[in-house]
Scaffold this motif. Structure first.
Motif, PDB file in Angstrom:
ATOM      1  N   GLN A 176       0.817  -1.207   0.000  1.00 48.92           N
ATOM      2  CA  GLN A 176       0.000   0.000   0.000  1.00 48.92           C
ATOM      3  C   GLN A 176       0.854   1.262   0.000  1.00 48.92           C
ATOM      4  OE1 GLN A 176      -3.664   0.133  -0.296  1.00 48.92           O
ATOM      5  NE2 GLN A 176      -2.699   2.003  -1.045  1.00 48.92           N
ATOM      6  N   LYS A 221      -4.007  -8.152  -4.120  1.00 55.51           N
ATOM      7  CA  LYS A 221      -5.334  -7.863  -4.680  1.00 55.51           C
ATOM      8  C   LYS A 221      -6.112  -6.817  -3.885  1.00 55.51           C
ATOM      9  CE  LYS A 221      -4.842 -11.174  -7.774  1.00 55.51           C
ATOM     10  NZ  LYS A 221      -4.649 -10.857  -9.193  1.00 55.51           N
ATOM     11  N   THR A 222      -5.839  -6.720  -2.588  1.00 50.75           N
ATOM     12  CA  THR A 222      -6.630  -5.808  -1.750  1.00 50.75           C
ATOM     13  C   THR A 222      -6.070  -4.386  -1.712  1.00 50.75           C
ATOM     14  OG1 THR A 222      -5.364  -6.449   0.213  1.00 50.75           O
ATOM     15  CG2 THR A 222      -7.362  -7.710  -0.270  1.00 50.75           C
ATOM     16  N   ASP A 260      -5.256  -0.658  -2.728  1.00 49.57           N
ATOM     17  CA  ASP A 260      -5.892   0.403  -3.507  1.00 49.57           C
ATOM     18  C   ASP A 260      -4.811   1.082  -4.346  1.00 49.57           C
ATOM     19  OD1 ASP A 260      -7.230   2.552  -4.546  1.00 49.57           O
ATOM     20  OD2 ASP A 260      -8.130   3.178  -2.642  1.00 49.57           O
TER      21      ASP A 260
END
Length: 345
Positions: free
Chosen positions: A241, A271-272, A274
């Motif tokens: 992230q 995949k998670t 942003d």
């Protein structure tokens, strides 16, 4: 008890020397040469000799100054031709020949003893005006800053780049450190130096070197590269992230395909994550990781103040130069009005 007199300060000595000037060229030149000889055992001997030399030059008739300037320009052209030859050899892949030539050139220039720091002056090879101004602001140096007569930073940068191409990374780092000594506010040199850590897997050093560049990044593409560098670092740390925030934010300053590619790569690895974070997410992430959010305030404030000052003094070219730096990062009604005022000058 006999008191030991305090040693005179450089400024005091020079005041005493200049008080003996008469205005007669023949007398004053001889006098200054004698004074330089007189103080050759003084701790400020180098400084006194250089200042006497500068005073002699200022006394010379304009004709002699022009002849001297022509000689310096001729030497500069010959030097530039040698650097260009090194670049051409590098372009042809003749790295060994190019390296030998640039190393001989460096050795010859260093042997002259020119442009060496002393107790009152320090010499630099800045590439543009704002680099010197920024150095003044950051360093708060009390020494007088002088321009080196030789392009030392360019020589060492070229040497470092050659060594890098030859995969001699430790030697490249040393050459680039020398270049940074001659020009500590040039982002290109600093990025080249940071790369020597990246290719050796010294990622913490790579991150630390990049973070320092934020303070001297006064062009949008340089600031964008800072964020891309940190994006790479955090990818290697698998902090997906933070890496995404760095790459995404870099696009605010330069639409580089490399950043887009990294975001796609990050999306495939986590995949998670942003990969299109909003400003608040980026700000929060940067605060947590102690990453600067946008250009350094010193850079913007300095460029803004110098724009206003140049406008007030009627210096159009200077005003255009400084407003370009400001508007590289911020475009609003005020900066647009400043630009229009400059255009009318």
């Amino acid at each position: 008890m006999k008191l030991i007199p305090r040693r005179k300060k450089f400024t005091t000595i020079m005041q005493e020397i200049t008080s003996g000037l008469t205005g007669d060229l023949t007398h004053d030149v001889t006098y200054l040469q004698e004074q330089a000889q007189k103080y050759q055992r003084n701790r400020y001997s180098r400084e006194i000799s250089q200042e006497c030399g500068r005073l002699i030059y200022e006394m010379l008739p304009e004709k002699l100054k022009k002849e001297f300037a022509a000689m310096v320009d001729q030497d500069s052209q010959a030097f530039d031709a040698e650097l260009e030859e090194v670049r051409f050899q590098l372009f042809k892949g003749e790295n060994n020949r190019a390296l030998k030539k640039i190393q001989r050139l460096i050795a010859r220039c260093e042997a002259t003893g020119m442009s060496k720091d002393d107790q009152v002056s320090e010499y630099f090879d800045f590439k543009e005006v704002f680099e010197e101004i920024l150095y003044h602001q950051i360093s708060q140096s009390e020494k007088e800053i002088r321009v080196a007569q030789i392009k030392y930073a360019e020589m060492y940068l070229l040497s470092g780049s050659l060594l890098f191409e030859m995969k001699r990374y430790a030697a490249a780092a040393e050459a680039l450190e020398e270049a940074m000594q001659w020009n500590p506010t040039n982002a290109q040199i600093a990025f080249e130096h940071a790369e020597t850590f990246k290719v050796r897997g010294m990622l913490k050093e790579y991150s630390n070197a990049t973070r320092k560049i934020f303070k001297i990044a006064f062009r949008p593409n340089d600031l964008a590269r800072c964020y891309r560098n940190l994006g790479y670092y955090y990818v290697e740390q698998e902090d997906w992230q933070t890496a995404a925030c760095c790459e995404a934010f870099s696009l605010q300053f330069e639409k580089a395909e490399l950043a887009q590619s990294e975001l796609i790569y990050i999306a495939t690895k986590a995949k998670t994550v942003d990969i299109a974070p909003d400003v608040e997410m980026i700000r929060t992430c940067f605060e947590k990781q102690d990453i600067p959010f946008g250009p350094d305030p010193v850079v913007i404030t300095l460029a803004y103040q110098l724009t206003k000052q140049s406008i007030a003094q009627g210096e159009k070219k200077a005003a255009e130069y400084f407003i370009d730096i400001v508007q590289g990062f911020f475009e609003n009604e005020e900066t647009q009005m400043m630009r229009e005022e400059i255009d009318r000058m």
